[in-house]
Write a protein that holds these residues in place. Structure first.
Motif, PDB file in Angstrom:
ATOM      1  N   ALA A 143      -8.346 -21.542  -4.523  1.00 21.34           N
ATOM      2  CA  ALA A 143      -7.908 -21.727  -3.138  1.00 21.34           C
ATOM      3  C   ALA A 143      -8.802 -22.716  -2.404  1.00 21.34           C
ATOM      4  O   ALA A 143     -10.011 -22.515  -2.308  1.00 21.34           O
ATOM      5  N   ILE A 144      -8.197 -23.782  -1.881  1.00 21.37           N
ATOM      6  CA  ILE A 144      -8.901 -24.798  -1.103  1.00 21.37           C
ATOM      7  C   ILE A 144      -9.194 -24.246   0.285  1.00 21.37           C
ATOM      8  O   ILE A 144      -8.335 -23.600   0.891  1.00 21.37           O
ATOM      9  N   PRO A 145     -10.394 -24.456   0.844  1.00 25.81           N
ATOM     10  CA  PRO A 145     -10.662 -23.987   2.205  1.00 25.81           C
ATOM     11  C   PRO A 145      -9.784 -24.702   3.221  1.00 25.81           C
ATOM     12  O   PRO A 145      -9.355 -25.843   3.015  1.00 25.81           O
ATOM     13  N   LEU A 146      -9.523 -24.029   4.343  1.00 22.24           N
ATOM     14  CA  LEU A 146      -8.664 -24.606   5.379  1.00 22.24           C
ATOM     15  C   LEU A 146      -9.274 -25.863   5.974  1.00 22.24           C
ATOM     16  O   LEU A 146      -8.551 -26.809   6.332  1.00 22.24           O
ATOM     17  N   VAL A 147     -10.603 -25.883   6.125  1.00 18.90           N
ATOM     18  CA  VAL A 147     -11.333 -27.048   6.632  1.00 18.90           C
ATOM     19  C   VAL A 147     -12.677 -27.106   5.906  1.00 18.90           C
ATOM     20  O   VAL A 147     -13.088 -26.146   5.260  1.00 18.90           O
ATOM     21  N   ASN A 148     -13.355 -28.227   6.037  1.00 18.36           N
ATOM     22  CA  ASN A 148     -14.707 -28.382   5.501  1.00 18.36           C
ATOM     23  C   ASN A 148     -15.700 -28.216   6.642  1.00 18.36           C
ATOM     24  O   ASN A 148     -15.874 -29.103   7.471  1.00 18.36           O
ATOM     25  N   ALA A 149     -16.344 -27.046   6.696  1.00 23.14           N
ATOM     26  CA  ALA A 149     -17.288 -26.731   7.781  1.00 23.14           C
ATOM     27  C   ALA A 149     -18.735 -26.910   7.340  1.00 23.14           C
ATOM     28  O   ALA A 149     -19.641 -26.328   7.952  1.00 23.14           O
ATOM     29  N   SER A 150     -18.968 -27.714   6.316  1.00 22.55           N
ATOM     30  CA  SER A 150     -20.299 -27.850   5.734  1.00 22.55           C
ATOM     31  C   SER A 150     -21.280 -28.578   6.647  1.00 22.55           C
ATOM     32  O   SER A 150     -20.928 -29.565   7.304  1.00 22.55           O
ATOM     33  N   ARG A 151     -22.522 -28.108   6.646  1.00 25.15           N
ATOM     34  CA  ARG A 151     -23.625 -28.797   7.300  1.00 25.15           C
ATOM     35  C   ARG A 151     -24.330 -29.697   6.296  1.00 25.15           C
ATOM     36  O   ARG A 151     -24.104 -29.594   5.084  1.00 25.15           O
ATOM     37  N   ALA A 152     -25.195 -30.538   6.802  1.00 26.96           N
ATOM     38  CA  ALA A 152     -25.917 -31.475   5.944  1.00 26.96           C
ATOM     39  C   ALA A 152     -26.829 -30.731   4.972  1.00 26.96           C
ATOM     40  O   ALA A 152     -27.277 -29.609   5.256  1.00 26.96           O
ATOM     41  N   PRO A 153     -27.126 -31.332   3.819  1.00 30.16           N
ATOM     42  CA  PRO A 153     -28.025 -30.688   2.862  1.00 30.16           C
ATOM     43  C   PRO A 153     -29.377 -30.390   3.490  1.00 30.16           C
ATOM     44  O   PRO A 153     -29.874 -31.138   4.328  1.00 30.16           O
ATOM     45  N   ALA A 178      -6.670  -8.717  -5.298  1.00 27.82           N
ATOM     46  CA  ALA A 178      -7.777  -8.852  -4.352  1.00 27.82           C
ATOM     47  C   ALA A 178      -7.399  -9.835  -3.256  1.00 27.82           C
ATOM     48  O   ALA A 178      -6.569 -10.735  -3.453  1.00 27.82           O
ATOM     49  N   ARG A 179      -8.026  -9.668  -2.091  1.00 29.13           N
ATOM     50  CA  ARG A 179      -7.798 -10.556  -0.947  1.00 29.13           C
ATOM     51  C   ARG A 179      -9.146 -10.855  -0.300  1.00 29.13           C
ATOM     52  O   ARG A 179     -10.044 -10.011  -0.299  1.00 29.13           O
ATOM     53  N   ILE A 180      -9.271 -12.056   0.278  1.00 27.31           N
ATOM     54  CA  ILE A 180     -10.540 -12.451   0.883  1.00 27.31           C
ATOM     55  C   ILE A 180     -10.310 -13.246   2.157  1.00 27.31           C
ATOM     56  O   ILE A 180      -9.382 -14.068   2.245  1.00 27.31           O
ATOM     57  N   THR A 181     -11.132 -12.967   3.154  1.00 31.59           N
ATOM     58  CA  THR A 181     -11.206 -13.760   4.377  1.00 31.59           C
ATOM     59  C   THR A 181     -12.643 -14.249   4.508  1.00 31.59           C
ATOM     60  O   THR A 181     -13.579 -13.473   4.292  1.00 31.59           O
ATOM     61  N   VAL A 182     -12.815 -15.534   4.823  1.00 32.16           N
ATOM     62  CA  VAL A 182     -14.157 -16.127   4.887  1.00 32.16           C
ATOM     63  C   VAL A 182     -14.289 -16.979   6.140  1.00 32.16           C
ATOM     64  O   VAL A 182     -13.411 -17.797   6.445  1.00 32.16           O
ATOM     65  N   LEU A 183     -15.388 -16.781   6.852  1.00 30.82           N
ATOM     66  CA  LEU A 183     -15.808 -17.703   7.911  1.00 30.82           C
ATOM     67  C   LEU A 183     -17.030 -18.454   7.407  1.00 30.82           C
ATOM     68  O   LEU A 183     -17.991 -17.846   6.934  1.00 30.82           O
ATOM     69  N   HIS A 184     -16.971 -19.783   7.478  1.00 33.78           N
ATOM     70  CA  HIS A 184     -18.071 -20.646   7.050  1.00 33.78           C
ATOM     71  C   HIS A 184     -18.679 -21.252   8.309  1.00 33.78           C
ATOM     72  O   HIS A 184     -18.006 -22.013   9.025  1.00 33.78           O
ATOM     73  N   ASN A 185     -19.916 -20.892   8.605  1.00 35.36           N
ATOM     74  CA  ASN A 185     -20.581 -21.330   9.836  1.00 35.36           C
ATOM     75  C   ASN A 185     -19.733 -21.009  11.067  1.00 35.36           C
ATOM     76  O   ASN A 185     -19.640 -21.794  12.018  1.00 35.36           O
ATOM     77  N   GLY A 186     -19.105 -19.817  11.028  1.00 33.58           N
ATOM     78  CA  GLY A 186     -18.310 -19.346  12.156  1.00 33.58           C
ATOM     79  C   GLY A 186     -16.894 -19.863  12.210  1.00 33.58           C
ATOM     80  O   GLY A 186     -16.142 -19.510  13.115  1.00 33.58           O
ATOM     81  N   VAL A 187     -16.482 -20.678  11.224  1.00 34.80           N
ATOM     82  CA  VAL A 187     -15.149 -21.276  11.200  1.00 34.80           C
ATOM     83  C   VAL A 187     -14.314 -20.609  10.105  1.00 34.80           C
ATOM     84  O   VAL A 187     -14.774 -20.480   8.955  1.00 34.80           O
ATOM     85  N   LEU A 188     -13.089 -20.214  10.427  1.00 34.72           N
ATOM     86  CA  LEU A 188     -12.217 -19.589   9.440  1.00 34.72           C
ATOM     87  C   LEU A 188     -11.819 -20.595   8.368  1.00 34.72           C
ATOM     88  O   LEU A 188     -11.229 -21.639   8.676  1.00 34.72           O
ATOM     89  N   VAL A 189     -12.130 -20.285   7.118  1.00 37.45           N
ATOM     90  CA  VAL A 189     -11.819 -21.205   6.020  1.00 37.45           C
ATOM     91  C   VAL A 189     -10.952 -20.567   4.934  1.00 37.45           C
ATOM     92  O   VAL A 189     -10.296 -21.273   4.170  1.00 37.45           O
TER      93      VAL A 189
END
Length: 234
Positions: A143-153, A178-189
């Motif tokens: 599953a591809i994330p909805l957006v890319n919320a990545s911070r710099a290395p 199974a089911r999963i919900t993920v927030l990446h840096n506070g953003v739903l992905v």
């Protein structure tokens, strides 16, 4: 004139108390700022890896320093001593700041495996092209994330995860995936994403019956760091 008008009976308005639910009373959970909820299982307190073990058995071999722990490349992954099914999981992670000569899947690669089988990808995906179902916050190869919320290395990042374990019948058949919900840096992905089966590097995912199992962190030959890990059983 009044006698000629039909009389309409009006139903009385219902008592507001008739729709009030007084039980069950939710348990009180303290949520101190910057700390785990009071009902959480703390998986890392900044001092030691006593809640973890090597995937080979025995003491977890990763390095603890400055309130975090870091993958020791080549040492193999680590897993929690405790087993879990449905959970809320908080993980903070950081990829190495130095990325010279590295790209794609070679930049800050690790993974968080729910029940040891289903991978939420950890990767430096800031200005780093790779296949989208293998970037940070992907369900690896699924599953591809909805957006890319990545911070710099080199910067700390956070995952907040709601995991619902698969259900199997007494005969081993799949009752519910199974089911999963993920927030990446506070953003739903990942939004209640359905898991197709265990993570596979080659081939299609599939299910085999299993019970509750550890949370597993992957050694993928990169010095990824982790801190502030806690879990709530749902």
């Amino acid at each position: 004139m009044l006698a000629a008008c039909p009389a309409f009976a009006q139903d009385p308005l219902p008592d507001p108390a008739s729709t009030e639910a007084w039980t069950p009373v939710p348990a009180a959970v303290a949520t101190p700022r910057g700390a785990a909820p009071s009902d959480a299982v703390v998986l890392f307190d900044g001092r030691n890896l006593s809640a973890w073990e090597s995937e080979l058995g025995g003491k977890a071999p990763w390095k603890v320093a400055d309130g975090a722990f870091t993958v020791v490349p080549g040492s193999k992954g680590i897993r929690t001593r405790q087993h879990f099914c449905d959970i809320q999981l908080h993980v903070e992670w950081r990829t190495p700041a130095q990325t010279r000569g590295l790209d794609g899947q070679n930049r800050g690669n690790s993974g968080i495996f729910l029940q040891e089988l289903y991978e939420l990808q950890v990767l430096d995906s800031h200005d780093n092209a790779t296949y989208p179902n293998g970037q940070a916050a992907s369900i690896y190869k699924q599953a591809i994330p909805l957006v890319n919320a990545s911070r710099a290395p080199g910067q700390w990042q956070a995952y907040d995860i709601i995991w619902k374990a698969p259900r199997f019948s007494d005969g081993g058949g799949l009752l519910a995936p199974a089911r999963i919900t993920v927030l990446h840096n506070g953003v739903l992905v990942q939004d209640d994403t359905v898991i197709a089966g265990r993570t596979e590097y080659r081939g299609a995912p599939s299910y085999a019956p299993h019970g509750c199992a550890p949370i597993y962190l992957q050694d993928h030959d990169s010095k990824v760091s982790f801190r502030n890990l806690w879990v709530r059983e749902l």
